[in-house]
Design a protein around this motif. Structure first.
Motif, mmCIF file in Angstrom:
data_model
loop_
_atom_site.group_PDB
_atom_site.id
_atom_site.type_symbol
_atom_site.label_atom_id
_atom_site.label_comp_id
_atom_site.label_asym_id
_atom_site.label_seq_id
_atom_site.Cartn_x
_atom_site.Cartn_y
_atom_site.Cartn_z
ATOM 1 N N UNK A 29 0.811 -1.223 0.000
ATOM 2 C CA UNK A 29 0.000 0.000 0.000
ATOM 3 C C UNK A 29 0.840 1.268 0.000
ATOM 4 N N UNK A 30 2.102 1.132 0.356
ATOM 5 C CA UNK A 30 2.917 2.328 0.585
ATOM 6 C C UNK A 30 3.272 3.055 -0.710
ATOM 7 N N UNK A 31 3.362 2.349 -1.830
ATOM 8 C CA UNK A 31 3.706 3.026 -3.090
ATOM 9 C C UNK A 31 2.670 4.095 -3.422
ATOM 10 N N UNK A 32 1.396 3.764 -3.250
ATOM 11 C CA UNK A 32 0.353 4.742 -3.527
ATOM 12 C C UNK A 32 0.408 5.900 -2.543
ATOM 13 N N UNK A 58 10.229 2.456 -2.752
ATOM 14 C CA UNK A 58 11.001 2.664 -3.973
ATOM 15 C C UNK A 58 10.125 2.700 -5.209
ATOM 16 N N UNK A 59 9.143 1.816 -5.242
ATOM 17 C CA UNK A 59 8.204 1.809 -6.376
ATOM 18 C C UNK A 59 7.481 3.143 -6.476
ATOM 19 N N UNK A 60 7.034 3.647 -5.333
ATOM 20 C CA UNK A 60 6.335 4.922 -5.330
ATOM 21 C C UNK A 60 7.202 6.063 -5.817
ATOM 22 N N UNK A 61 8.459 6.064 -5.417
ATOM 23 C CA UNK A 61 9.387 7.121 -5.829
ATOM 24 C C UNK A 61 9.687 7.027 -7.321
ATOM 25 N N UNK A 73 15.207 10.730 0.120
ATOM 26 C CA UNK A 73 14.822 9.406 0.638
ATOM 27 C C UNK A 73 15.704 9.025 1.829
ATOM 28 N N UNK A 74 15.050 8.677 2.922
ATOM 29 C CA UNK A 74 15.760 8.199 4.112
ATOM 30 C C UNK A 74 15.394 6.750 4.370
ATOM 31 N N UNK A 98 14.897 -0.690 -2.704
ATOM 32 C CA UNK A 98 14.387 0.608 -3.116
ATOM 33 C C UNK A 98 14.473 0.801 -4.627
ATOM 34 N N UNK A 99 15.420 0.104 -5.251
ATOM 35 C CA UNK A 99 15.620 0.259 -6.687
ATOM 36 C C UNK A 99 16.208 1.608 -7.047
ATOM 37 N N UNK A 100 17.081 2.117 -6.175
ATOM 38 C CA UNK A 100 17.666 3.435 -6.368
ATOM 39 C C UNK A 100 19.182 3.337 -6.485
ATOM 40 N N UNK A 101 19.762 4.263 -7.245
ATOM 41 C CA UNK A 101 21.216 4.277 -7.431
ATOM 42 C C UNK A 101 21.940 4.854 -6.229
ATOM 43 N N UNK A 102 21.226 5.652 -5.434
ATOM 44 C CA UNK A 102 21.805 6.222 -4.219
ATOM 45 C C UNK A 102 20.684 6.486 -3.229
ATOM 46 N N UNK A 103 21.056 6.614 -1.961
ATOM 47 C CA UNK A 103 20.103 6.926 -0.894
ATOM 48 C C UNK A 103 20.534 8.260 -0.291
ATOM 49 N N UNK A 104 19.592 9.159 -0.100
ATOM 50 C CA UNK A 104 19.935 10.489 0.387
ATOM 51 C C UNK A 104 20.435 10.474 1.825
#
Length: 298
Positions: A29-32, A58-61, A73-74, A98-104
């Motif tokens: 539910x969190x992506x939405x 990650x999907x939502x972002x 993103x934390x 998360x499917x991200x290249x970096x995390x903030x």
């Protein structure tokens, strides 16, 4: 509007002044919820390995329609990980989920594993090892900033005395009736931004008659008063919700609490029972080694 305002961390990274907390929002539910929040104007999303919803966040972002660099993103290193190799693997796991290249921003979720939370052992060596893994990921560009959560002064000192990169944030339980002013001042005096999770006391502050009366005086909701209180103490509030109307209201805090009323709020009697949330360690409960929860008197 608060959603457009930012703090600058001690390493120069900018972080939006309010974030969306995602604790206890299911992964499916969190992506939405993330997409909705970003559509409203949120640019700061907070998750954790322990929330079991990094994949959905990650999907939502990734599907929100905005460039990755527009979203802060934390996530948090699982509290039980107190060794270098385990932390290195966990950092990679978060990036993959998360499917991200970096995390903030990535932070140690607690100085103790939840089953040992606030029971005396500060796991000094383990925290130094976990921190070293965060430092290496930071230096490699995988993390833009690193910090801690639920750390007391002694835990912070343990990191400072051995680290090459200083923590930029300390995320703590902080709300009206539970404001650890000495710790907050200590962090701020050392250029550590204090983030306030559960700024509405996981809903329990809604029951407080003094706070309710003051909110009515300002013609705002209790939640808005609680969030504004944190901001006026130069903290970064992280209200959690999946409700779009609550998301909008939580960001509508462009008013000022008077100095007199701030003093009243600082001295509200502490919450003695967080209701159903009392089971969780941060609210006074106890997590057993097998992951089950028990509660004890606060």
């Amino acid at each position: 509007m608060i959603l457009k305002e930012k703090y600058t961390l001690s390493n120069g990274v900018e972080i939006p002044k309010i974030g969306l907390g995602t604790w206890m929002i299911d992964d499916n539910k969190v992506a939405q919820a993330v997409r909705t929040a970003i559509g409203i104007g949120y640019r700061h999303i907070d998750t954790a390995q322990g929330y079991m919803n990094e994949r959905g966040v990650g999907e939502g972002i990734r599907s929100c329609g905005l460039p990755r660099e527009d979203i802060f993103v934390t996530t948090k290193l699982d509290a039980a990980i107190k060794d270098y190799d385990g932390a290195v693997a966990a950092i990679e796991s978060s990036m993959q989920k998360l499917g991200l290249d970096y995390i903030d921003l990535m932070i140690i979720h607690s100085p103790q594993p939840w089953s040992n939370f606030r029971e005396g052992d500060h796991f000094f060596e383990g925290n130094r090892e976990a921190w070293r893994a965060l430092e290496d990921a930071y230096k490699a560009g995988k993390l833009c900033a690193i910090g801690v959560s639920n750390f007391e002064q002694v835990d912070l000192n343990n990191i400072w005395e051995h680290c090459s990169v200083k923590p930029v944030v300390n995320q703590i339980l902080a709300h009206i009736s539970n404001t650890p002013l000495n710790l907050i001042e200590y962090c701020q005096n050392n250029d550590i931004l204090v983030e306030a999770y559960s700024p509405i006391a996981h809903g329990e502050m809604l029951k407080n008659k003094i706070v309710s009366a003051m909110a009515k005086h300002y013609n705002v909701s209790v939640a808005q008063l609680c969030i504004r209180y944190c901001l006026q103490l130069d903290m970064l509030p992280l209200p959690k919700t999946a409700n779009p109307e609550h998301m909008k209201a939580n960001a509508d805090v462009d008013f000022d609490i008077s100095e007199v009323d701030m003093e009243v709020l600082k001295n509200i009697d502490p919450i003695e029972n967080y209701g159903e949330s009392s089971l969780f360690p941060v609210f006074g409960g106890k997590m057993n080694a097998d992951g089950s929860l028990t509660s004890h008197d606060l």
